[in-house]
Design an enzyme around this catalytic site. Structure first.
Site, PDB file in Angstrom:
ATOM      1  N   ASN A  40      -4.516 -15.890  13.761  1.00 31.99           N
ATOM      2  CA  ASN A  40      -4.843 -17.310  13.631  1.00 31.99           C
ATOM      3  C   ASN A  40      -5.009 -17.756  12.174  1.00 31.99           C
ATOM      4  O   ASN A  40      -4.777 -18.917  11.858  1.00 31.99           O
ATOM      5  CB  ASN A  40      -6.056 -17.686  14.492  1.00 31.99           C
ATOM      6  CG  ASN A  40      -7.207 -16.723  14.306  1.00 31.99           C
ATOM      7  OD1 ASN A  40      -7.303 -16.060  13.270  1.00 31.99           O
ATOM      8  ND2 ASN A  40      -8.079 -16.621  15.291  1.00 31.99           N
TER       9      ASN A  40
ATOM     10  N   ASP B 247      -5.999  -7.914  18.896  1.00 26.79           N
ATOM     11  CA  ASP B 247      -7.242  -8.450  19.455  1.00 26.79           C
ATOM     12  C   ASP B 247      -6.986  -9.384  20.631  1.00 26.79           C
ATOM     13  O   ASP B 247      -7.895  -9.696  21.390  1.00 26.79           O
ATOM     14  CB  ASP B 247      -8.014  -9.217  18.372  1.00 26.79           C
ATOM     15  CG  ASP B 247      -8.519  -8.287  17.281  1.00 26.79           C
ATOM     16  OD1 ASP B 247      -8.752  -7.112  17.585  1.00 26.79           O
ATOM     17  OD2 ASP B 247      -8.664  -8.752  16.138  1.00 26.79           O
TER      18      ASP B 247
ATOM     19  N   ARG C 224      -3.881   0.777  16.413  1.00 27.40           N
ATOM     20  CA  ARG C 224      -2.882  -0.230  16.083  1.00 27.40           C
ATOM     21  C   ARG C 224      -1.629   0.365  15.457  1.00 27.40           C
ATOM     22  O   ARG C 224      -0.648  -0.357  15.275  1.00 27.40           O
ATOM     23  CB  ARG C 224      -3.469  -1.301  15.156  1.00 27.40           C
ATOM     24  CG  ARG C 224      -3.772  -0.828  13.759  1.00 27.40           C
ATOM     25  CD  ARG C 224      -4.444  -1.928  12.958  1.00 27.40           C
ATOM     26  NE  ARG C 224      -4.506  -1.589  11.540  1.00 27.40           N
ATOM     27  CZ  ARG C 224      -5.283  -2.186  10.664  1.00 27.40           C
ATOM     28  NH1 ARG C 224      -6.091  -3.163  11.055  1.00 27.40           N
ATOM     29  NH2 ARG C 224      -5.262  -1.851   9.405  1.00 27.40           N
TER      30      ARG C 224
END
EC number: 2.7.1.90
Lengths: 412, 412
Positions: free
Chosen positions: A109, A139, A299
């Site tokens: 974001n 996430d 990740r």
């Protein structure tokens, strides 16, 4: 009229197992359009734009791009820079100088916000320019998205990790605490629940940042499970907070590191897991207590990926190029679920996504706040992809005792 | 004459990704012989024998056994009990009472010792009895073995973990310290080196228990790599010791837990990684320092396995049954390398294996004691199996700068 010029694509924030799929989607799709003079990759995200550190991806082979697509972490390297207005203006100046007409930024974001500001600069300057944000985050916390590319593969890693940890804990019983990434959203920690097959399988308890964490309550929960099964597997989000919103990790560790955004360092340390393990050891007087912090493997582990996640990450890159170059529009690509299991991609306004955080909806968390619901499992299961492994147990019948029976008879 | 009676098979110590292959190898091979009246599995290793906690594997389906074989961790569950003479006598009494004539124990060098003592009890009692130790350990520390079942899969996990960690660290540079299991032998930590592909790939430094660890030297090493590449990936064995043999972890952590063998707890805590990270942060003044402790995932992660390791783990189980039932001999199964890459299995005397520990030979460690040699890589590479992944990089040429060149010209 077709808008002729260069493409710049960049990757920002934390890497994922499939972020290069999106990169390759943008590159291969952009290269199909005649009005695209060059496809540049910015090295180290927005920092690379400021430094004019570009590689010419027009000259990269398709074969190597396909290999890169299957490699985790950001092939163009990344940055933690969070551009302000001035930084964004500088980005725009560089892009304009290079006759860049299409800007694609793959990120979370914060990255969406960068794209938004750069685009505003273009509008102010009456410079014809298309800017698209391509979603990426393990996430899974972007609003208006059913889920985000990167989440499925990380969720698969977490699930497979807990699948193994549960088997290990069953063989050598005790308390096992696994700490999972996630500052505000518990989606990744919740994925540990996908490890369960048999009713007594762990994780038996799951603690999320969406619910206030109470240490005494946690200890009571662990004791209850331990009394029932003689063991307990716990999944804890690194971002768990008390009722005042204070991260639990700050309660024990001095000199906590903070990043450029003012966030305390949660990852890259085993401190939270060790704290909780010490509490269980000392207050519940249980001897075998172990904690693992899954860390950066979540990740970037090489070789644990969701095929669904790969496809979607590729497609959001492709769609971004199509929207910008074909349809001549700006925005953020989002993933919408249209079936069990199918998706579609929609373009949303940048300001609708930028800087906003999605957390787990209430229906995904149980009433006690220490586990997830079947609704969550139904939601998350398709995202981890095909070929998801399953553990199997011996089901042979017990053999009759001889000596113990003799001893019992002798005692009668 | 054929020795008629029951088989008991048990699993001891820490689980591995392929220990159930050995179990299934024993069960399926034993069931082929007419003189085998039943095949029992002891639940929780030797503790299960004492408690007569047996399951009748003669009644298990072959299909389910094959599924169990592909499941990590000990399907018969495990134990940390280290039997003394009295305990071993009790084991023998139970086995005799059940007319058990064949005992197979899958485990490390402690388990070999248990098999040895139980077998001595049988000899003293003139009880016809065959006892075989089947090798298993991710530590790869059994003497007289080229390598041990369990090591290849754990080594693959460690290599893939560092492959990803290196890519992550390249995208967001800093210092990354990954702590790997291994108390006395550094084989598993050394496997991190298999992650390297390009000359600047990490791990750049590897610290093993075979060489005394010096903190100042470590900091100098890290600084040197950091100055060269702007980043540094380090693999550290949890068992690293100072020149007096004191584990480094005891130097910082109070109230260290010790197990039944008097060993300090090394796994299940992030303490060592955090200590080293703090040292780098404070003494080298580098801001982005992260540590991960790979933890229990190394031995039980679901879905990261070496096919070579699977085959060999199966075969040592099969060979154990053949030696005992067909050839009527006792001993410990060992793996001998016969080519690049091929192996053979040899039976050695139990006392040759029992209680002994193999460490990394000098030729596998570099002169500086902070990395491994090509000889080690040549040794270890086949063990991680086929389909080993490889990372790929963008190879596109740099694009010319415009603004920076203009600025330079303006300054002339």
């Amino acid at each position: 009229m077709k808008l002729e010029g260069k493409v710049v694509v960049a990757q920002g924030g934390g890497p994922t197992a499939v972020i290069n799929q999106s990169l390759v989607g943008v590159v291969l799709e952009s290269r199909k359009f005649q009005q695209i003079t060059k496809v540049y990759g910015a090295v180290n995200g927005v920092a690379g734009i400021i430094n004019e550190d570009f590689v010419d991806l027009t000259q990269e082979t398709t074969n190597n791009l396909e290999q890169v697509a299957r490699t985790p972490s950001s092939a163009l390297l990344s940055t933690r820079d969070k551009p302000d207005e001035k930084y964004c203006k500088e980005i725009f100046n560089v892009l304009k100088a290079h006759d860049v007409r299409y800007f694609f930024y793959i990120g979370g974001n914060d990255s969406a916000d960068t794209v938004r500001i750069v685009n505003e600069n273009a509008k102010k300057s009456d410079y014809e320019f298309r800017a698209i944000h391509i979603p990426k985050t393990i996430d899974n916390d972007l609003v208006l998205n059913d889920h985000t590319p990167g989440y499925g593969s990380a969720a698969r890693f977490v699930a497979q990790a807990f699948m193994g940890a549960n088997l290990d804990n069953r063989a050598l019983p005790g308390i096992y605490i696994g700490v999972v990434m996630g500052r505000h959203a518990g989606f990744l920690t919740a994925a540990a629940a996908l490890a369960q097959k048999y009713p007594d399988d762990g994780p038996h308890l799951i603690y999320l940042p969406e619910r206030a964490f109470d240490l005494d309550r946690f200890l009571m929960d662990v004791k209850e499970v331990y009394n029932k099964y003689g063991r307990c597997v716990v999944a804890v989000s690194e971002g768990i907070q008390d009722e005042n919103g204070t991260p639990i990790i700050t309660k024990l560790k001095e000199n906590i590191e903070k990043d450029a955004h003012g966030n305390v360092q949660l990852s890259g340390t085993g401190a939270l897991g060790d704290l909780l393990a010490d509490q269980v050891k000392t207050k519940l007087n249980i001897s075998r207590v172990r904690s693992d912090t899954l860390g950066y493997l979540q990740r970037s582990f090489m070789g644990c990926v969701s095929d669904i996640d790969q496809y979607e990450a590729r497609e959001v890159g492709e769609k971004a190029a199509q929207y910008a170059i074909w349809y001549n529009v700006d925005g953020s690509i989002t993933i919408q679920r249209t079936g069990f299991y199918s998706v579609n991609y929609e373009l949303r306004k940048l300001e609708e996504i930028a800087g906003k955080t999605k957390v787990m909806p209430d229906e995904f968390i149980n009433a006690a706040g220490n586990n997830v619901t079947d609704a969550f499992k139904f939601y998350a299961r398709p995202l981890v992809g095909s070929g998801f492994p399953a553990a199997h147990r011996i089901r042979a019948p017990k053999a009759p005792k001889i000596l113990h029976n003799l001893r019992e008879r002798a005692c009668e």
